[in-house]
Design a protein around this motif. Structure first.
Motif, PDB file in Angstrom:
ATOM      1  N   LYS A 160       2.810   5.828  -2.942  1.00  0.00           N
ATOM      2  CA  LYS A 160       3.993   6.698  -2.892  1.00  0.00           C
ATOM      3  C   LYS A 160       4.074   7.492  -1.586  1.00  0.00           C
ATOM      4  O   LYS A 160       4.341   8.699  -1.582  1.00  0.00           O
ATOM      5  N   ILE A 161       3.815   6.807  -0.480  1.00  0.00           N
ATOM      6  CA  ILE A 161       3.929   7.427   0.844  1.00  0.00           C
ATOM      7  C   ILE A 161       5.386   7.334   1.277  1.00  0.00           C
ATOM      8  O   ILE A 161       5.959   6.249   1.338  1.00  0.00           O
ATOM      9  N   PHE A 184       0.832  -1.201   0.000  1.00  0.00           N
ATOM     10  CA  PHE A 184       0.000   0.000   0.000  1.00  0.00           C
ATOM     11  C   PHE A 184       0.871   1.258   0.000  1.00  0.00           C
ATOM     12  O   PHE A 184       0.618   2.196  -0.765  1.00  0.00           O
ATOM     13  N   ILE A 185       1.889   1.263   0.844  1.00  0.00           N
ATOM     14  CA  ILE A 185       2.798   2.413   0.950  1.00  0.00           C
ATOM     15  C   ILE A 185       3.490   2.679  -0.388  1.00  0.00           C
ATOM     16  O   ILE A 185       3.583   3.814  -0.844  1.00  0.00           O
ATOM     17  N   LEU A 201       9.084  10.759   6.292  1.00  0.00           N
ATOM     18  CA  LEU A 201       8.244  11.950   6.249  1.00  0.00           C
ATOM     19  C   LEU A 201       6.893  11.729   6.931  1.00  0.00           C
ATOM     20  O   LEU A 201       6.388  12.607   7.621  1.00  0.00           O
ATOM     21  N   PHE A 202       6.297  10.556   6.771  1.00  0.00           N
ATOM     22  CA  PHE A 202       4.981  10.283   7.338  1.00  0.00           C
ATOM     23  C   PHE A 202       5.029   9.303   8.517  1.00  0.00           C
ATOM     24  O   PHE A 202       4.006   8.728   8.880  1.00  0.00           O
ATOM     25  N   SER A 203       6.186   9.158   9.127  1.00  0.00           N
ATOM     26  CA  SER A 203       6.305   8.237  10.258  1.00  0.00           C
ATOM     27  C   SER A 203       5.545   8.734  11.497  1.00  0.00           C
ATOM     28  O   SER A 203       5.278   7.958  12.404  1.00  0.00           O
ATOM     29  N   PHE A 204       5.170   9.991  11.521  1.00  0.00           N
ATOM     30  CA  PHE A 204       4.346  10.500  12.618  1.00  0.00           C
ATOM     31  C   PHE A 204       2.916   9.967  12.515  1.00  0.00           C
ATOM     32  O   PHE A 204       2.165   9.972  13.484  1.00  0.00           O
TER      33      PHE A 204
END
Length: 130
Positions: free
Chosen positions: A73-74, A68-69, A78-81
Motif C-alpha cells: 500500500k505504498i 510490491f507497491i 507521495l513516495f516518488s521522492f
C-alpha cells in the motif's frame, strides 16, 4: 542458507555481464535478488530468463515492483521522492537501491550486500568478510 542475509545485484541492460556475475555466485549460500533496471524490453526478458537458470536467484523487475507497491500500500506520488519503477529511461540506481532496502526490510533481512552486475566473486569466502 543464511535466512537473515541477502545479496542484491543491480543490472541495467547488460544481461551477458549479469550472467557472468551470477555464475561467480553459484557457491555463495545467501539468497540472491536481481533488481532489473533495464530500459530495453528485450533485455528485461533476457535478464528474467538468466535468473531462472540460476539457483536461488529471485528476479525483481517492473512487474514485481508493481506487485510490491500494491501489496504494501505504498502511495504514489507521495513516495516518488524515494521510489521509482525500475526500467525508467533516466538514471534510476538510487531509487532501485531504495527499493532493495525496503524489500529486504519487508523480508526481515538484517544484512544485505549490494553488488553491481559487473562484479565477479573469485572466492565465496570473500562474501562472508564483506
Amino acid at each position: 542458507m543464511h535466512n537473515l542475509s541477502a545479496i542484491f545485484i543491480f543490472t541495467r541492460d547488460r544481461p551477458i555481464t549479469l550472467n557472468n556475475t551470477l555464475d561467480s555466485l553459484l557457491r555463495v549460500p545467501y539468497k540472491k535478488y536481481v533488481i532489473d533496471d533495464s530500459a530495453l524490453a528485450n533485455n528485461q526478458l533476457l535478464v528474467s530468463e538468466i535468473c531462472k537458470k540460476h539457483p536461488n536467484i529471485k528476479y525483481l523487475g517492473k512487474k514485481e515492483f508493481h506487485q510490491f507497491i500494491i501489496h504494501h500500500k505504498i502511495v504514489f506520488p507521495l513516495f516518488s521522492f524515494l521510489l521509482q519503477m525500475p526500467g525508467c529511461d533516466e538514471w534510476n540506481l538510487g531509487y532501485v537501491r531504495n527499493f532493495a532496502l525496503i524489500f529486504s526490510k519487508s523480508l526481515g533481512v538484517t544484512k544485505v550486500l549490494f553488488m553491481d552486475d559487473d562484479i565477479h566473486v573469485e572466492n565465496a569466502n570473500l562474501i562472508e568478510e564483506l
